[in-house]
Design an enzyme around this catalytic site. Structure first.
Site, PDB file in Angstrom:
ATOM      1  N   SER A 250       5.864   6.833  28.470  1.00  0.00           N
ATOM      2  CA  SER A 250       6.373   6.269  27.223  1.00  0.00           C
ATOM      3  C   SER A 250       6.574   7.396  26.213  1.00  0.00           C
ATOM      4  O   SER A 250       6.208   8.549  26.468  1.00  0.00           O
ATOM      5  CB  SER A 250       5.386   5.252  26.663  1.00  0.00           C
ATOM      6  OG  SER A 250       4.247   5.939  26.183  1.00  0.00           O
ATOM      7  N   LYS A 251       7.111   7.020  25.061  1.00  0.00           N
ATOM      8  CA  LYS A 251       7.428   8.025  24.036  1.00  0.00           C
ATOM      9  C   LYS A 251       6.198   8.819  23.634  1.00  0.00           C
ATOM     10  O   LYS A 251       6.311   9.953  23.158  1.00  0.00           O
ATOM     11  CB  LYS A 251       8.031   7.330  22.816  1.00  0.00           C
ATOM     12  CG  LYS A 251       9.453   6.897  23.107  1.00  0.00           C
ATOM     13  CD  LYS A 251      10.249   6.628  21.846  1.00  0.00           C
ATOM     14  CE  LYS A 251      11.709   6.411  22.205  1.00  0.00           C
ATOM     15  NZ  LYS A 251      12.358   5.327  21.541  1.00  0.00           N
TER      16      LYS A 251
END
Ligand code: GLU
Length: 496
Positions: A250-251
């Site tokens: 994820s980011k």
């Protein structure tokens, strides 16, 4: 003698939903689908699943093409050959009607409130909250009138649905846990389940390669294929990509959108190479060309376990491609990044000014081009190349960062004055200004001054690069050229 029928040509597809950006996990799915088709003499088609009009903005669709164009090459999936799912909704609805007519689907008039109640009751009683089939065998009466309805699949309730997946192996779903899914919503629009089956069938898809979050959908979709009497495709469900810590990528881990990797200065060949090898084992060789991947890719060697995204490894693959890259292409990529990110390396990070950055890059294009061979040997990314090249962006008198300025005390300024004279005399024209000659002159100057090389190099670097760190000093001087180098030196020198 009976002849064997010719093998069906392999057709794969990549079917992204426009969500605003192209996630690297999806990009890898695209790549594997493409490579599998290529390795088997087939084709891979692109289908944009844009039926969710709220999310499928033009901008979101553009981002998919932008990401894919960069990674795969713009000619792989031309926009005008792309299937846009939203164009097929009439066909989807017609298939739902066929299923109603053949008794494989039925109208369900249960209201959303009724379904909520049903689910809550099931939960309280510890049962699965799936749809209970209340309209499965019930014909609408006059009281339904024009009441809204959805169309549901009359799914098989006994036995199992089996998927022989190329990656996951044999997977079984008990039919009594797959409920009567919705095919058509009450506004007449198709659900993902129906649309994907109809489109895959109509596009002649033989192999569906996608993320394993869709594995259960394969079970549901196979029931639809069966109800329609169509052959289901073969499946390969790819494990997710995890971050270095083992959690879903994820980011939080860093860049996840394909476009972000470009902005980090990763080359598309490197990204392609890294993604091919992420979860597909092919010997120990880290480096594999697009051509070789398209020749040798197979599904048998796709790992079953989640792959871990390793940013450091991506950088090391990038280094390899940077070294081999064409200088003009790299200059173009540097220019792209300076413009896109609004970089102005000449300002030492004091405020971004894209116009200024681009202007100086264009003004000094030759200087940059001669620098590229030096930069690409030492930098892991194009972005680092730009930072390393900061000294070349600036005009005289160049800004000097505070630490470098400290080196330019009176003694050193006098030293630079003598060096300016020595270099100017010994290398009296442009032809004499070669890296080797520059090095020889500076070394003999240091000897004549009875100073260690560093004692000369440091203030010299400060005067021509404005910083304590830069690419090799002789390379810097060579790339700047004789006139510019001597002028920068003179700007900081003090004559005794
Ligand atoms: N559009 C779906 C997604 O982006 C993929 C559908 C499929 O591959 O079947 O997750």
């Amino acid at each position: 003698m009976t002849q064997k029928p010719p093998a069906k040509p392999i057709v794969t597809r990549f079917a992204p939903s426009p969500t605003g950006y192209l996630h690297v996990g999806n990009a890898r799915t695209a790549l594997f689908s493409y490579l599998y088709a290529k390795a088997n003499g087939g084709v891979c088609k692109l289908r944009v699943e844009d039926t969710d009009k709220a999310r499928s903005t033009d901008d979101a669709i553009d981002k998919i093409f932008e990401g894919l164009g960069w990674l795969m090459g713009a000619d792989v999936w031309p926009r005008d050959e792309t299937v846009f799912q939203s164009k097929n909704v009439t066909r989807h609805a017609a298939v739902a009607q066929e299923m109603l007519d053949s008794g494989n689907a039925y109208k369900c008039f249960a209201t959303p409130e009724e379904l909520d109640k049903m689910r809550n009751a099931a939960r309280t009683e510890g049962r699965s909250p799936r749809y209970d089939g209340r309209w499965r065998d019930r014909a609408p009466g006059p009281e339904q009138g024009n009441a809204p309805f959805v169309v549901r699949l009359k799914a098989e309730q006994d036995g199992v649905t089996v998927i022989n997946d190329h990656v996951q192996g044999r997977v079984e779903f008990r039919n009594d846990v797959l409920d009567d899914l919705v095919l058509l919503r009450s506004d007449g629009t198709p659900t993902y389940m129906l649309a994907v089956v109809v489109d895959d069938h109509d596009m002649g898809v033989t192999h569906v390669i996608r993320g394993d979050d869709h594995l259960i959908n394969a079970g549901r979709q196979n029931q639809i294929y069966k109800a329609l009497g169509w052959d289901a495709p073969e499946y390969a469900h790819l494990p997710l990509i995890h971050g270095p810590d083992g959690a879903k990528l994820s980011k939080r881990h860093g860049a996840v959108a394909v476009a972000d990797f470009r902005d980090m200065g990763i080359l598309s060949d490197a990204m392609f190479n890294y993604l091919v090898r992420l979860g597909w084992s092919s010997g120990d060789e880290e480096i594999i060309s697009r051509k070789d991947a398209a020749r040798s890719f197979d599904l048998d060697r796709v790992n079953k376990a989640a792959a871990r995204f390793d940013y450091a490894k991506l950088e090391s693959v990038n280094r390899h491609y940077l070294k081999a890259a064409d200088d003009k292409m790299l200059l173009a990529e540097m220019t792209y990044l300076v413009g896109k990110l609004g970089l102005d390396p000449g300002s030492f990070g004091d405020g971004a000014n894209a116009d200024a950055g681009l202007k100086s890059l264009r003004a000094h294009e030759q200087r940059f081009l001669s620098l590229v061979p030096v930069l690409k040997e030492r930098s892991p990314t194009v972005l680092e190349m730009i930072k390393d090249a900061a000294f070349a962006f600036v005009d005289r008198p160049i800004p000097i960062e505070p630490k470098a300025l400290k080196l330019l005390n009176d003694d050193n300024r006098s030293l630079l004055g003598r060096l300016h004279e020595a270099l100017g005399d010994a290398l009296s024209n442009d032809a004499a200004w070669t890296t080797e000659a520059i090095e020889a002159q500076i070394r003999s100057f240091a000897e004549a001054e009875d100073l260690g090389f560093g004692k000369v190099a440091q203030p010299l670097r400060a005067s021509v690069a404005g910083r304590m760190q830069s690419p090799g000093l002789f390379d810097v001087l060579y790339c700047l050229g004789r006139a510019e180098s001597l002028a920068r030196l003179a700007d900081q020198a003090k004559s005794d």
